[in-house]
Write a protein that holds these residues in place. Sequence first.
Motif, PDB file in Angstrom:
ATOM      1  N   THR A 110      78.875  27.038  25.060  1.00  0.00           N
ATOM      2  CA  THR A 110      77.755  27.677  25.746  1.00  0.00           C
ATOM      3  C   THR A 110      77.496  29.027  25.104  1.00  0.00           C
ATOM      4  N   LEU A 111      76.315  29.520  25.290  1.00  0.00           N
ATOM      5  CA  LEU A 111      75.949  30.820  24.751  1.00  0.00           C
ATOM      6  C   LEU A 111      75.585  31.749  25.900  1.00  0.00           C
ATOM      7  N   PRO A 112      75.945  33.016  25.803  1.00  0.00           N
ATOM      8  CA  PRO A 112      75.577  33.952  26.869  1.00  0.00           C
ATOM      9  C   PRO A 112      74.065  34.037  27.028  1.00  0.00           C
ATOM     10  N   SER A 113      73.620  34.157  28.259  1.00  0.00           N
ATOM     11  CA  SER A 113      72.180  34.274  28.512  1.00  0.00           C
ATOM     12  C   SER A 113      71.756  35.733  28.631  1.00  0.00           C
ATOM     13  N   GLY A 114      72.712  36.640  28.734  1.00  0.00           N
ATOM     14  CA  GLY A 114      72.407  38.069  28.837  1.00  0.00           C
ATOM     15  C   GLY A 114      72.808  38.799  27.568  1.00  0.00           C
ATOM     16  N   SER A 115      72.808  40.107  27.660  1.00  0.00           N
ATOM     17  CA  SER A 115      73.207  40.919  26.511  1.00  0.00           C
ATOM     18  C   SER A 115      74.710  40.773  26.281  1.00  0.00           C
ATOM     19  N   PRO A 116      75.184  41.111  25.081  1.00  0.00           N
ATOM     20  CA  PRO A 116      76.635  41.039  24.839  1.00  0.00           C
ATOM     21  C   PRO A 116      77.429  41.918  25.811  1.00  0.00           C
ATOM     22  N   ALA A 117      76.943  43.107  26.115  1.00  0.00           N
ATOM     23  CA  ALA A 117      77.661  43.990  27.037  1.00  0.00           C
ATOM     24  C   ALA A 117      77.719  43.375  28.432  1.00  0.00           C
ATOM     25  N   GLN A 118      76.590  42.856  28.907  1.00  0.00           N
ATOM     26  CA  GLN A 118      76.544  42.230  30.225  1.00  0.00           C
ATOM     27  C   GLN A 118      77.504  41.034  30.272  1.00  0.00           C
ATOM     28  N   SER A 119      77.468  40.214  29.252  1.00  0.00           N
ATOM     29  CA  SER A 119      78.329  39.039  29.216  1.00  0.00           C
ATOM     30  C   SER A 119      79.784  39.433  29.174  1.00  0.00           C
ATOM     31  N   PHE A 120      80.131  40.444  28.389  1.00  0.00           N
ATOM     32  CA  PHE A 120      81.516  40.900  28.298  1.00  0.00           C
ATOM     33  C   PHE A 120      82.014  41.397  29.651  1.00  0.00           C
ATOM     34  N   ILE A 121      81.189  42.183  30.334  1.00  0.00           N
ATOM     35  CA  ILE A 121      81.579  42.707  31.650  1.00  0.00           C
ATOM     36  C   ILE A 121      81.751  41.571  32.650  1.00  0.00           C
ATOM     37  N   LEU A 122      80.800  40.642  32.681  1.00  0.00           N
ATOM     38  CA  LEU A 122      80.912  39.498  33.595  1.00  0.00           C
ATOM     39  C   LEU A 122      82.163  38.678  33.300  1.00  0.00           C
ATOM     40  N   GLU A 123      82.390  38.397  32.035  1.00  0.00           N
ATOM     41  CA  GLU A 123      83.550  37.590  31.666  1.00  0.00           C
ATOM     42  C   GLU A 123      84.856  38.313  31.997  1.00  0.00           C
ATOM     43  N   THR A 124      84.895  39.613  31.797  1.00  0.00           N
ATOM     44  CA  THR A 124      86.096  40.376  32.110  1.00  0.00           C
ATOM     45  C   THR A 124      86.380  40.351  33.611  1.00  0.00           C
ATOM     46  N   ILE A 125      85.349  40.538  34.415  1.00  0.00           N
ATOM     47  CA  ILE A 125      85.529  40.506  35.873  1.00  0.00           C
ATOM     48  C   ILE A 125      85.966  39.115  36.322  1.00  0.00           C
ATOM     49  N   LEU A 126      85.303  38.079  35.834  1.00  0.00           N
ATOM     50  CA  LEU A 126      85.667  36.717  36.221  1.00  0.00           C
ATOM     51  C   LEU A 126      87.070  36.363  35.740  1.00  0.00           C
ATOM     52  N   THR A 127      87.423  36.807  34.532  1.00  0.00           N
ATOM     53  CA  THR A 127      88.772  36.554  34.027  1.00  0.00           C
ATOM     54  C   THR A 127      89.805  37.259  34.885  1.00  0.00           C
ATOM     55  N   PHE A 128      89.492  38.473  35.316  1.00  0.00           N
ATOM     56  CA  PHE A 128      90.421  39.195  36.182  1.00  0.00           C
ATOM     57  C   PHE A 128      90.733  38.368  37.420  1.00  0.00           C
ATOM     58  N   PHE A 129      89.692  37.835  38.069  1.00  0.00           N
ATOM     59  CA  PHE A 129      89.933  37.073  39.289  1.00  0.00           C
ATOM     60  C   PHE A 129      90.654  35.764  38.998  1.00  0.00           C
ATOM     61  N   LEU A 130      90.350  35.135  37.886  1.00  0.00           N
ATOM     62  CA  LEU A 130      91.073  33.933  37.499  1.00  0.00           C
ATOM     63  C   LEU A 130      92.548  34.249  37.286  1.00  0.00           C
ATOM     64  N   VAL A 131      92.829  35.315  36.540  1.00  0.00           N
ATOM     65  CA  VAL A 131      94.213  35.726  36.287  1.00  0.00           C
ATOM     66  C   VAL A 131      94.897  36.108  37.599  1.00  0.00           C
ATOM     67  N   LEU A 132      94.199  36.819  38.448  1.00  0.00           N
ATOM     68  CA  LEU A 132      94.755  37.230  39.734  1.00  0.00           C
ATOM     69  C   LEU A 132      95.177  36.025  40.566  1.00  0.00           C
ATOM     70  N   VAL A 133      94.311  35.046  40.673  1.00  0.00           N
ATOM     71  CA  VAL A 133      94.617  33.866  41.483  1.00  0.00           C
ATOM     72  C   VAL A 133      95.765  33.078  40.868  1.00  0.00           C
ATOM     73  N   ILE A 134      95.732  32.875  39.559  1.00  0.00           N
ATOM     74  CA  ILE A 134      96.820  32.141  38.917  1.00  0.00           C
ATOM     75  C   ILE A 134      98.116  32.934  39.042  1.00  0.00           C
ATOM     76  N   PHE A 135      98.024  34.241  38.872  1.00  0.00           N
ATOM     77  CA  PHE A 135      99.204  35.099  39.005  1.00  0.00           C
ATOM     78  C   PHE A 135      99.820  34.926  40.381  1.00  0.00           C
ATOM     79  N   GLN A 136      99.006  34.974  41.400  1.00  0.00           N
ATOM     80  CA  GLN A 136      99.516  34.875  42.766  1.00  0.00           C
ATOM     81  C   GLN A 136     100.057  33.489  43.086  1.00  0.00           C
ATOM     82  N   THR A 137      99.377  32.457  42.651  1.00  0.00           N
ATOM     83  CA  THR A 137      99.811  31.103  43.014  1.00  0.00           C
ATOM     84  C   THR A 137     100.941  30.596  42.136  1.00  0.00           C
TER      85      THR A 137
END
Length: 191
Positions: A110-137
Amino acid sequence: MKRFFSEALGTFALVFFGTGAVVVDQQTHGLLGNLGISIVFGLIVMIMIYSLGRISGAHMNPAVSIVMVMVKKLPATDLIPYILSQTIGALFASLALHFLFPDNTLLGATLPSGSPAQSFILETILTFFLVLVIFQTSTDNQPTAIFAGLLTPVPASSASPPSRRRALVKVAASRPTGDCPATWLCRTCFK
């Protein structure tokens, strides 16, 4: 050795089923849609945590393994074998998808639909929550893994979870002291 095979198998399943859902969606001109793809990703994360979490922690993601080493839940000597196992699992899943869908040139990319900065920030936030949930479980003996799949959405940037992995790995790698925001929050909140 059992743990490394477990990581390879879990990552294979994540990429095969998750990215496979994207491929099937492309092949069927949107029949699954974002919701269907998200459900597939969420279910496979949940299933792999239930199936493999007791063996290897079910990281299935270099970003998770890096954070686990940083918070001392995984020995540093296991980091490279974990990442190699995850890479091998993802590679074999991609090869299997390529074999099954030889005419599909994107294979779930897939390709980002927003700017590189926007995509990086979104991906970082989503990755944080993914890591958080996996970390906890994956570090808790309580049966909370069922919720891990609920935080595996298809993000607004239209990038797949492997892009989230790359984003957090870049953040973590750019800060060798281990003070990336996700690591800091995990260390602070979940010692």
